[in-house]
Write an enzyme that holds these catalytic residues in place. Structure first.
Site, PDB file in Angstrom:
ATOM      1  N   GLY A   1     -11.885  -6.554  34.727  1.00 59.20           N
ATOM      2  CA  GLY A   1     -12.708  -7.204  33.728  1.00 59.20           C
ATOM      3  C   GLY A   1     -12.251  -8.615  33.403  1.00 59.20           C
ATOM      4  O   GLY A   1     -13.072  -9.471  33.055  1.00 59.20           O
TER       5      GLY A   1
ATOM      6  N   ARG B   1      -5.929   2.586  37.710  1.00 63.15           N
ATOM      7  CA  ARG B   1      -4.534   2.893  37.357  1.00 63.15           C
ATOM      8  C   ARG B   1      -3.560   2.210  38.315  1.00 63.15           C
ATOM      9  O   ARG B   1      -2.447   1.871  37.925  1.00 63.15           O
ATOM     10  CB  ARG B   1      -4.304   4.407  37.383  1.00 63.15           C
ATOM     11  CG  ARG B   1      -4.857   5.146  36.177  1.00 63.15           C
ATOM     12  CD  ARG B   1      -4.363   6.582  36.179  1.00 63.15           C
ATOM     13  NE  ARG B   1      -4.715   7.283  34.951  1.00 63.15           N
ATOM     14  CZ  ARG B   1      -4.129   8.385  34.522  1.00 63.15           C
ATOM     15  NH1 ARG B   1      -3.145   8.915  35.241  1.00 63.15           N
ATOM     16  NH2 ARG B   1      -4.496   8.959  33.406  1.00 63.15           N
TER      17      ARG B   1
ATOM     18  N   THR C   1      -1.868  -3.397  40.353  1.00 67.69           N
ATOM     19  CA  THR C   1      -0.860  -4.470  40.395  1.00 67.69           C
ATOM     20  C   THR C   1       0.513  -3.948  40.796  1.00 67.69           C
ATOM     21  O   THR C   1       1.445  -4.749  40.951  1.00 67.69           O
ATOM     22  CB  THR C   1      -0.743  -5.151  39.018  1.00 67.69           C
ATOM     23  OG1 THR C   1      -0.379  -4.181  38.032  1.00 67.69           O
ATOM     24  CG2 THR C   1      -2.065  -5.799  38.627  1.00 67.69           C
TER      25      THR C   1
ATOM     26  N   LYS D   1       8.253  -3.155 -11.658  1.00 64.48           N
ATOM     27  CA  LYS D   1       9.277  -4.187 -11.704  1.00 64.48           C
ATOM     28  C   LYS D   1      10.480  -3.668 -10.921  1.00 64.48           C
ATOM     29  O   LYS D   1      10.979  -2.572 -11.194  1.00 64.48           O
ATOM     30  CB  LYS D   1       9.665  -4.460 -13.159  1.00 64.48           C
ATOM     31  CG  LYS D   1      10.479  -5.723 -13.386  1.00 64.48           C
ATOM     32  CD  LYS D   1       9.635  -6.976 -13.219  1.00 64.48           C
ATOM     33  CE  LYS D   1      10.373  -8.219 -13.677  1.00 64.48           C
ATOM     34  NZ  LYS D   1      10.528  -8.287 -15.147  1.00 64.48           N
ATOM     35  N   HIS D   2      10.927  -4.436  -9.943  1.00 71.42           N
ATOM     36  CA  HIS D   2      12.051  -4.041  -9.096  1.00 71.42           C
ATOM     37  C   HIS D   2      11.838  -2.655  -8.484  1.00 71.42           C
ATOM     38  O   HIS D   2      12.735  -1.811  -8.483  1.00 71.42           O
ATOM     39  CB  HIS D   2      13.359  -4.101  -9.876  1.00 71.42           C
ATOM     40  CG  HIS D   2      13.698  -5.474 -10.378  1.00 71.42           C
ATOM     41  ND1 HIS D   2      13.760  -6.572  -9.546  1.00 71.42           N
ATOM     42  CD2 HIS D   2      13.956  -5.938 -11.625  1.00 71.42           C
ATOM     43  CE1 HIS D   2      14.060  -7.647 -10.252  1.00 71.42           C
ATOM     44  NE2 HIS D   2      14.174  -7.285 -11.521  1.00 71.42           N
TER      45      HIS D   2
ATOM     46  N   GLY E   1       6.415 -10.672 -15.572  1.00 71.37           N
ATOM     47  CA  GLY E   1       6.798 -11.008 -14.201  1.00 71.37           C
ATOM     48  C   GLY E   1       6.705  -9.838 -13.245  1.00 71.37           C
ATOM     49  O   GLY E   1       7.336  -9.844 -12.193  1.00 71.37           O
TER      50      GLY E   1
ATOM     51  N   ASN F   1      18.217   9.078 -10.218  1.00 75.33           N
ATOM     52  CA  ASN F   1      17.603  10.205 -10.908  1.00 75.33           C
ATOM     53  C   ASN F   1      16.460   9.700 -11.781  1.00 75.33           C
ATOM     54  O   ASN F   1      16.609   8.714 -12.486  1.00 75.33           O
ATOM     55  CB  ASN F   1      18.630  10.907 -11.790  1.00 75.33           C
ATOM     56  CG  ASN F   1      19.628  11.734 -10.988  1.00 75.33           C
ATOM     57  OD1 ASN F   1      19.244  12.454 -10.079  1.00 75.33           O
ATOM     58  ND2 ASN F   1      20.901  11.630 -11.342  1.00 75.33           N
TER      59      ASN F   1
ATOM     60  N   ASP G   1      21.519  20.256 -20.641  1.00 70.81           N
ATOM     61  CA  ASP G   1      21.666  19.091 -21.506  1.00 70.81           C
ATOM     62  C   ASP G   1      20.571  18.050 -21.303  1.00 70.81           C
ATOM     63  O   ASP G   1      20.084  17.454 -22.267  1.00 70.81           O
ATOM     64  CB  ASP G   1      23.052  18.462 -21.343  1.00 70.81           C
ATOM     65  CG  ASP G   1      23.373  18.064 -19.906  1.00 70.81           C
ATOM     66  OD1 ASP G   1      22.536  18.311 -19.012  1.00 70.81           O
ATOM     67  OD2 ASP G   1      24.470  17.503 -19.683  1.00 70.81           O
TER      68      ASP G   1
ATOM     69  N   HIS H   1      15.543   7.111  -3.061  1.00 71.79           N
ATOM     70  CA  HIS H   1      16.740   6.284  -3.141  1.00 71.79           C
ATOM     71  C   HIS H   1      16.474   4.867  -2.619  1.00 71.79           C
ATOM     72  O   HIS H   1      15.483   4.638  -1.959  1.00 71.79           O
ATOM     73  CB  HIS H   1      17.872   6.914  -2.334  1.00 71.79           C
ATOM     74  CG  HIS H   1      18.330   8.226  -2.924  1.00 71.79           C
ATOM     75  ND1 HIS H   1      18.001   9.439  -2.366  1.00 71.79           N
ATOM     76  CD2 HIS H   1      19.052   8.497  -4.029  1.00 71.79           C
ATOM     77  CE1 HIS H   1      18.527  10.409  -3.103  1.00 71.79           C
ATOM     78  NE2 HIS H   1      19.168   9.860  -4.114  1.00 71.79           N
TER      79      HIS H   1
END
Length: 538
Positions: A48, A76, A79, A289-290, A319, A432, A492, A538
């Site tokens: 082509g 296929r 070349t 943010k961040h 920001g 966390n 806790d 993380h």
């Protein structure tokens, strides 16, 4: 002095007398072929590509005339022949190579122009396995590698964006290609083949369900060179992988200055989060943010959702990055632009909203054309010293989970809706993570702490600060719900959330002390559900 092999020096300039062109992407092909032909370069081509060049009225030799062998097996094999690879790999200043060329009638190929079968585009379109395999290029990468290896004599061109530079270099050097350009293009050629092979191997791994293949490759194409990386002393570039999933990599930047490394990272975090909210159900806004959310909310309108999200932590929002799950309208744009904002990202924007944002010339506006699919599969890659970690994208969605009520009291309908939202947001908060939600809005976010109780306390403190800033008599967490991205290892953290005003809890469960935590929840009158899925980030 640099040498090719056997002590043969690399020539500074190489005449371009013969070019082989075989491309799938025909952008700029005719213009490039014409420019080469006008400079006396003989053109050889395939299939082509040859047809396109010939139809433009240019003289071009078919590859079968060079090889003496027809294209077979549906193209296929065309070349993969010594006449081609001998012409690409021969060292023109090596007597033995020249003798072999003369003996076998091989003519050198000085320029190779190849771009590969559109494998990435084919599989991204959802093609089946057979079509995917059929679009794996063989001859193209083989020729590209040969030309790039022999860059001492061959100019390897794999990107239409380099056509003009090649012609300009030839014109500047009397029809010859300089070594600096040949080295530059050789590196690009090897990188293109590597990225192509990475796409193929990763696709095949996914097809056979292999999550940890023996070898893993990643690749991408440079989108832009960043001004700097995470910090000014770090160099950086933004590379796209070809994934068609809407997001920061595929978005159109309507206005604003260049995105920074941190902008892109934070904008991706914002848009991934807001894409968790189905726009057919509710309007939603996330302020980041961040890479952590400082406010997320859902409401009947984007303006209301933004106002609720902003109320969670108006100080940190300054920001920040704002992501919306629907078309940015004028009302929302008017509110967002009242404070300094780095980036707005949304699926679309109304003309009036675009006009309003345009008044803030440095504010970047990105339009994605759609939301990301939170359930989509994909790879997440992180480098470590001497290696890299590769995992599947976290595509767990709370709406797909079977929630288990583990306390004597079950959550109310409103509590359950807020619990799901809190867990949805918690998935996108650094571990966390503790997230307080009330009436469809975050009212406190604790992120990235070494202990879960610290995250709970920080989130509560932020809620107190926000209430004080708003002139409210009690903290925003009064009567809220709370989500934890992983289980509470001790009671806790849960009790700290209760002290802040939480009435219901959502968490993965799975701790050795689950019974202790459940008992504490019951004693505090809390409703608690387990998801069975955690979302460490993380």
């Amino acid at each position: 002095m640099a040498v090719v092999s056997k002590g043969v020096p690399i020539p500074e300039l190489v005449s371009v007398k013969r070019a082989l062109l075989s491309v799938s992407d025909k952008t700029g092909l005719v213009e490039f072929a014409r420019a080469l032909s006008e400079r006396g370069v003989e053109l050889v081509s395939t299939g082509g590509t040859r047809k396109t060049i010939a139809e433009a009225g240019l003289t071009v030799k078919d590859i079968s005339e060079v090889t003496g062998f027809p294209e077979i097996m549906d193209g296929r094999v065309k070349t993969l022949h010594p006449m081609v690879h001998g012409g690409l790999l021969s060292i023109r200043d090596d007597a033995e190579h020249v003798a072999a060329m003369n003996e076998h009638g091989i003519t050198g190929i000085d320029l190779l122009c190849v771009n590969l079968y559109p494998f990435e585009e084919t599989v991204a379109s959802g093609a089946d396995y057979a079509n995917g395999v059929e679009n794996i290029d063989i001859g193209g990468p083989a020729m590209t590698r040969a030309a790039a290896k022999n860059h001492a004599y061959v100019t390897a061109v794999v990107d239409p964006s380099d056509y003009e530079e090649v012609i300009a270099a030839m014109d500047a050097h009397g029809g010859r290609s300089p070594i600096a350009l040949r080295k530059k293009l050789a590196q690009k050629a090897f990188a293109r083949v590597a990225a192509y092979d990475a796409a193929v191997s990763n696709w095949m791994a996914a097809q056979i369900g292999e999550s940890a293949p023996d070898y893993r490759a990643v690749g991408g194409q440079l989108s832009e060179v960043m001004r700097y990386g995470e910090n000014p002393h770090q160099a950086a570039g933004f590379y796209v992988t070809g994934e068609k999933r809407p997001g920061v990599a595929t978005a159109q930047q309507v206005q604003g200055k260049q995105l920074s490394y941190n902008n892109i990272n934070d904008t991706d975090a914002a848009f991934e989060l807001v894409s968790e909210f189905d726009p057919a159900r509710t309007a939603a806004v996330a302020i980041i943010k961040h890479a952590n959310p400082c406010g997320v909310a859902e409401a009947p309108t984007l303006k209301e959702a933004y106002e609720k999200a902003l109320a969670c932590d108006p100080v940190s929002a300054f920001g920040g990055i704002v992501a919306l799950n629907g078309t940015l309208d004028a009302d929302a744009a008017r509110e967002i632009t009242k404070i300094f904002t780095e980036v707005i990202i949304a699926p679309d924007a109304s003309p009036e909203a675009i006009e309003l944002v345009a008044k803030k010339k440095n504010l970047r506006l990105l339009l994605t054309g759609g939301l990301s699919d939170p359930r989509a599969e994909g790879l997440f890659v992180k480098t470590v010293s001497g290696g890299m970690l590769v995992q599947n994208r976290d595509n767990g969605v709370v709406d797909d989970l079977e929630l288990k009520v583990v306390t004597k009291r079950a959550p109310s309908e409103q509590e359950l809706a807020d619990l799901k939202m809190a867990f949805r947001v918690g998935k996108h908060v650094k571990s966390n993570a503790i997230v307080y939600v009330k009436d469809g809005a975050t009212v406190g976010v604790g992120a990235g702490q070494m202990s879960r109780i610290d995250s709970a306390r920080i989130a509560a403190r932020k809620a107190e600060d926000a209430a004080q800033a708003a002139g409210l008599a009690e903290p925003l967490t009064k009567g809220c719900v709370v989500a934890s991205d992983a289980f509470f290892p001790f009671a806790d953290g849960l009790l700290s959330a209760a002290e802040a005003g939480a009435t219901a809890v959502i968490q993965p469960g799975g701790s050795m002390r689950d019974d202790e935590v459940i008992k504490a929840a019951d004693e505090a009158g809390l409703a608690m559900v387990f998801t069975g899925m955690r979302h460490f980030r993380h």
